[in-house]
Design an enzyme around this catalytic site. Sequence first.
Site, PDB file in Angstrom:
ATOM      1  N   THR A  33     -26.551   8.699 -18.959  1.00 36.00           N
ATOM      2  CA  THR A  33     -26.341   7.254 -18.820  1.00 36.00           C
ATOM      3  C   THR A  33     -25.997   6.664 -20.183  1.00 36.00           C
ATOM      4  O   THR A  33     -26.513   7.132 -21.206  1.00 36.00           O
ATOM      5  CB  THR A  33     -27.626   6.606 -18.264  1.00 36.00           C
ATOM      6  OG1 THR A  33     -27.829   7.094 -16.938  1.00 36.00           O
ATOM      7  CG2 THR A  33     -27.531   5.083 -18.218  1.00 36.00           C
ATOM      8  N   GLY A  34     -25.159   5.627 -20.177  1.00 38.30           N
ATOM      9  CA  GLY A  34     -24.823   4.960 -21.435  1.00 38.30           C
ATOM     10  C   GLY A  34     -23.343   5.070 -21.722  1.00 38.30           C
ATOM     11  O   GLY A  34     -22.586   5.695 -20.978  1.00 38.30           O
ATOM     12  N   GLY A  88     -26.012  10.960 -23.735  1.00 38.08           N
ATOM     13  CA  GLY A  88     -25.995  10.362 -25.065  1.00 38.08           C
ATOM     14  C   GLY A  88     -27.400  10.319 -25.649  1.00 38.08           C
ATOM     15  O   GLY A  88     -28.364  10.796 -25.047  1.00 38.08           O
ATOM     16  N   ALA A  89     -27.505   9.730 -26.836  1.00 34.60           N
ATOM     17  CA  ALA A  89     -28.816   9.586 -27.483  1.00 34.60           C
ATOM     18  C   ALA A  89     -28.757   8.407 -28.434  1.00 34.60           C
ATOM     19  O   ALA A  89     -27.679   8.001 -28.880  1.00 34.60           O
ATOM     20  CB  ALA A  89     -29.163  10.855 -28.257  1.00 34.60           C
ATOM     21  N   ASP A  90     -29.914   7.868 -28.740  1.00 38.06           N
ATOM     22  CA  ASP A  90     -29.989   6.766 -29.705  1.00 38.06           C
ATOM     23  C   ASP A  90     -30.201   7.276 -31.123  1.00 38.06           C
ATOM     24  O   ASP A  90     -29.744   6.662 -32.080  1.00 38.06           O
ATOM     25  CB  ASP A  90     -31.109   5.797 -29.307  1.00 38.06           C
ATOM     26  CG  ASP A  90     -30.858   5.243 -27.916  1.00 38.06           C
ATOM     27  OD1 ASP A  90     -29.739   4.745 -27.685  1.00 38.06           O
ATOM     28  OD2 ASP A  90     -31.738   5.356 -27.057  1.00 38.06           O
ATOM     29  N   GLY A 101     -33.279   6.228 -24.380  1.00 32.90           N
ATOM     30  CA  GLY A 101     -33.877   5.225 -23.508  1.00 32.90           C
ATOM     31  C   GLY A 101     -33.502   3.791 -23.773  1.00 32.90           C
ATOM     32  O   GLY A 101     -34.010   2.896 -23.111  1.00 32.90           O
ATOM     33  N   GLU A 109     -33.538  10.642 -17.031  1.00 31.79           N
ATOM     34  CA  GLU A 109     -32.815  11.459 -18.021  1.00 31.79           C
ATOM     35  C   GLU A 109     -33.648  12.667 -18.445  1.00 31.79           C
ATOM     36  O   GLU A 109     -33.128  13.770 -18.599  1.00 31.79           O
ATOM     37  CB  GLU A 109     -32.471  10.612 -19.246  1.00 31.79           C
ATOM     38  CG  GLU A 109     -31.349   9.609 -18.972  1.00 31.79           C
ATOM     39  CD  GLU A 109     -31.087   8.658 -20.127  1.00 31.79           C
ATOM     40  OE1 GLU A 109     -29.967   8.123 -20.174  1.00 31.79           O
ATOM     41  OE2 GLU A 109     -31.979   8.437 -20.961  1.00 31.79           O
ATOM     42  N   LYS A 127     -25.535   8.112 -34.870  1.00 30.58           N
ATOM     43  CA  LYS A 127     -26.808   8.469 -34.217  1.00 30.58           C
ATOM     44  C   LYS A 127     -27.606   9.507 -35.007  1.00 30.58           C
ATOM     45  O   LYS A 127     -28.760   9.781 -34.668  1.00 30.58           O
ATOM     46  CB  LYS A 127     -26.541   8.996 -32.793  1.00 30.58           C
ATOM     47  CG  LYS A 127     -25.721   8.063 -31.930  1.00 30.58           C
ATOM     48  CD  LYS A 127     -26.467   6.788 -31.652  1.00 30.58           C
ATOM     49  CE  LYS A 127     -25.723   5.809 -30.769  1.00 30.58           C
ATOM     50  NZ  LYS A 127     -25.408   6.259 -29.458  1.00 30.58           N
TER      51      LYS A 127
END
Length: 228
Positions: A33-34, A88-90, A101, A109, A127
């Site tokens: 997601t994202g 994806g990732a933050d 998240g 996820e 990131k």
Amino acid sequence: MPNANAEVEAHKQAAAERALELVRPGTIVGLGTGSTARYFIDGLIQRVQAGLSVRAVVTSLETRRQAEAGGIEVVEQLDGSLDLAVDGADEIDPAINCLKGRGGALLREKIVATASRRFVLVADESKLVGRLGRGPVPIEVLPFLWQATSHAIESLGGRPELRIVAGRPFRTDNQNLILDTNFGTVDLALGLALHAIPGVLEHGLFFGIARAAIVAGASGTRILGELG
Ligand code: 5RP
């Protein structure tokens, strides 16, 4: 001067396109997601429309809408593990641990990521961090007596803030709340301690789950970890 946003979007897309090379015909793919995952799904839709046979499990209602609108069959049951999940990732650290998240989909996820033989992150280079914890840790909590859960999180050294969107408490796809929580430092022990709090359903710390990260930036696309 080049448009910085356009460059970041191009990097996200470049990472997603490299991940598309990992998709094997006839498999079930985990879809994240994202905004970066969205590029991967766009590319997968193109391949499916060109004849590639794959099905998917999805990590959010938003991803489900995109996948189904593009003709990807979504399955709800899984017998065994997934071959590949891409998300994806933050934040991503040098050991490919990550924080996720910000989009609020972390519970599904993490279920999809841990059900995958290959969980691969796609990201632009912004990131990358030396250490996780630059931003808050999103924690999904049950709405029932959520303030008590919040106090328990504070006792671990966190400063939880209820996520508010458009003036209202944000609800996840599971109808739960998110507490965005700043901790001075984060580690595996913190993740385990959070799981021990009744009312905490999941948190955005993904330690030892991703096998690889595809990271794109001004100097090209690089791989952390092993894609195979
Ligand atoms: C959603 C997520 C996203 O994967 C994460 O927030 C990264 O999103 P983006 O690719 O838009 O930067 O964890 O819950």
